[in-house]
Enzyme design. Sequence first.
Site, PDB file in Angstrom:
ATOM      1  N   PRO A  55       0.788  -1.230   0.000  1.00 60.25           N
ATOM      2  CA  PRO A  55       0.000   0.000   0.000  1.00 60.25           C
ATOM      3  C   PRO A  55       0.826   1.288   0.000  1.00 60.25           C
ATOM      4  CG  PRO A  55      -0.162  -1.134   2.115  1.00 60.25           C
ATOM      5  CD  PRO A  55       0.483  -2.080   1.153  1.00 60.25           C
ATOM      6  N   ASN A  56       0.347   2.220  -0.803  1.00 64.51           N
ATOM      7  CA  ASN A  56       0.880   3.587  -0.910  1.00 64.51           C
ATOM      8  C   ASN A  56       2.204   3.694  -1.648  1.00 64.51           C
ATOM      9  OD1 ASN A  56      -1.268   4.941   0.558  1.00 64.51           O
ATOM     10  ND2 ASN A  56      -0.499   3.840   2.336  1.00 64.51           N
ATOM     11  N   GLU A  58      12.955  -9.284   1.180  1.00 70.12           N
ATOM     12  CA  GLU A  58      12.202  -8.128   1.678  1.00 70.12           C
ATOM     13  C   GLU A  58      12.983  -6.851   1.348  1.00 70.12           C
ATOM     14  OE1 GLU A  58      12.369  -7.925   5.929  1.00 70.12           O
ATOM     15  OE2 GLU A  58      10.582  -6.653   6.077  1.00 70.12           O
ATOM     16  N   ASP A  91       2.198 -15.748   6.373  1.00 72.94           N
ATOM     17  CA  ASP A  91       1.742 -17.119   6.154  1.00 72.94           C
ATOM     18  C   ASP A  91       1.721 -17.487   4.671  1.00 72.94           C
ATOM     19  OD1 ASP A  91       1.466 -17.561   8.855  1.00 72.94           O
ATOM     20  OD2 ASP A  91      -0.706 -17.271   8.902  1.00 72.94           O
ATOM     21  N   ALA A  93       3.289  -0.817   4.644  1.00 75.31           N
ATOM     22  CA  ALA A  93       2.774  -0.801   6.027  1.00 75.31           C
ATOM     23  C   ALA A  93       2.374  -2.192   6.510  1.00 75.31           C
ATOM     24  CB  ALA A  93       1.594   0.155   6.140  1.00 75.31           C
ATOM     25  N   ARG A 143       4.742  12.905  -1.649  1.00 74.94           N
ATOM     26  CA  ARG A 143       5.084  13.518  -0.357  1.00 74.94           C
ATOM     27  C   ARG A 143       6.265  12.792   0.253  1.00 74.94           C
ATOM     28  NH1 ARG A 143      -0.554  14.481   0.945  1.00 74.94           N
ATOM     29  NH2 ARG A 143      -0.909  16.630   0.370  1.00 74.94           N
ATOM     30  N   HIS A 149      12.861  -2.494   1.695  1.00 73.62           N
ATOM     31  CA  HIS A 149      12.264  -1.236   2.141  1.00 73.62           C
ATOM     32  C   HIS A 149      13.103  -0.092   1.603  1.00 73.62           C
ATOM     33  CE1 HIS A 149       9.424  -3.259   4.611  1.00 73.62           C
ATOM     34  NE2 HIS A 149      10.393  -4.013   5.077  1.00 73.62           N
ATOM     35  N   ILE A 150      12.402   0.891   1.073  1.00 82.89           N
ATOM     36  CA  ILE A 150      13.088   2.047   0.497  1.00 82.89           C
ATOM     37  C   ILE A 150      13.774   2.839   1.608  1.00 82.89           C
ATOM     38  CG2 ILE A 150      12.678   4.260  -0.694  1.00 82.89           C
ATOM     39  CD1 ILE A 150      10.262   2.756  -2.091  1.00 82.89           C
ATOM     40  N   SER A 151      13.075   3.021   2.709  1.00 81.97           N
ATOM     41  CA  SER A 151      13.619   3.810   3.824  1.00 81.97           C
ATOM     42  C   SER A 151      14.361   2.909   4.813  1.00 81.97           C
ATOM     43  CB  SER A 151      12.488   4.534   4.555  1.00 81.97           C
ATOM     44  OG  SER A 151      11.628   3.599   5.188  1.00 81.97           O
ATOM     45  N   HIS A 170       4.460  -4.491   8.945  1.00 81.66           N
ATOM     46  CA  HIS A 170       4.451  -4.389  10.407  1.00 81.66           C
ATOM     47  C   HIS A 170       3.188  -4.944  11.047  1.00 81.66           C
ATOM     48  CE1 HIS A 170       7.618  -1.771   9.067  1.00 81.66           C
ATOM     49  NE2 HIS A 170       6.770  -0.900   8.567  1.00 81.66           N
ATOM     50  N   ASN A 187       8.092  -5.619  -1.118  1.00 81.34           N
ATOM     51  CA  ASN A 187       8.023  -4.510  -0.175  1.00 81.34           C
ATOM     52  C   ASN A 187       6.567  -4.437   0.283  1.00 81.34           C
ATOM     53  OD1 ASN A 187       7.881  -2.168   1.267  1.00 81.34           O
ATOM     54  ND2 ASN A 187       9.011  -0.920  -0.210  1.00 81.34           N
ATOM     55  N   ARG A 197       7.417   0.516  13.405  1.00 78.70           N
ATOM     56  CA  ARG A 197       7.999  -0.033  12.171  1.00 78.70           C
ATOM     57  C   ARG A 197       9.119  -1.035  12.462  1.00 78.70           C
ATOM     58  NH1 ARG A 197       5.800   3.507   8.119  1.00 78.70           N
ATOM     59  NH2 ARG A 197       5.486   5.548   9.040  1.00 78.70           N
ATOM     60  N   ARG A 205      13.446   4.423  12.228  1.00 77.44           N
ATOM     61  CA  ARG A 205      12.164   5.125  12.241  1.00 77.44           C
ATOM     62  C   ARG A 205      11.343   4.763  13.489  1.00 77.44           C
ATOM     63  NH1 ARG A 205       9.416   4.985   6.530  1.00 77.44           N
ATOM     64  NH2 ARG A 205       8.247   6.688   7.541  1.00 77.44           N
ATOM     65  N   TYR A 252      11.395   8.953   1.240  1.00 76.45           N
ATOM     66  CA  TYR A 252      11.261   7.987   0.139  1.00 76.45           C
ATOM     67  C   TYR A 252      11.878   8.449  -1.177  1.00 76.45           C
ATOM     68  CZ  TYR A 252       7.869   6.043   3.416  1.00 76.45           C
ATOM     69  OH  TYR A 252       7.271   5.520   4.527  1.00 76.45           O
TER      70      TYR A 252
END
Length: 144
Positions: free
Chosen positions: A9-10, A97, A86, A76, A17, A99-101, A79, A73, A110, A106, A22
């Site tokens: 998501p997102n 896995e 599963d 959200a 933003r 993650h950009i950040s 977490h 990725n 997270r 953080r 990001y």
Amino acid sequence: MKVLVINGPNINMLGIREPAVYGSQNFQDLLKFIEQSAAEEGISVDCYQSNHEGDLVDKIQAAYGVYDGIVINPAAYTHTSVAILDALKAVAIPAVEVHISKVSEREDFRQISYAGKACVKTYAGLGFEGYRQGLLFLKEYLKK
Ligand code: CA2
């Protein structure tokens, strides 16, 4: 070698933003980067993005018997989602896995990754480069 790249998501809102977290490139730039990185390595890649947990689970299940590896990725859902964990365990496709950040620096919420528990490797804080590293890792991993 066929790899499925999944974004949660997102991620489709990248560049709109929070450029300090990001980066300023958008989702289309990310897709181009992944496709170009895969082509350079001779990897066949499909990309999928959804804002819906169940759709992500369905896509992971549908990868069974089709893809050799997954780069994910979960955004959200990283977490929160035992369902994604599963699903990754159920298909047992080697997964990386991304993650950009740099999530380790953080917020507390997270700091847990459920999906990561089913992944053979994690890249975080490298920006888009993490996806390329994920593809390269799977290429080597799947040789063995
Ligand atoms: O660092 C990552 O790649 C994350 O998976 C990105 C997720 C976040 O929930 C994870 O904790 C870490 C967020 C995806 C994008 O969210 C946006 C927020 C604002 C503007 C544009 C996208």
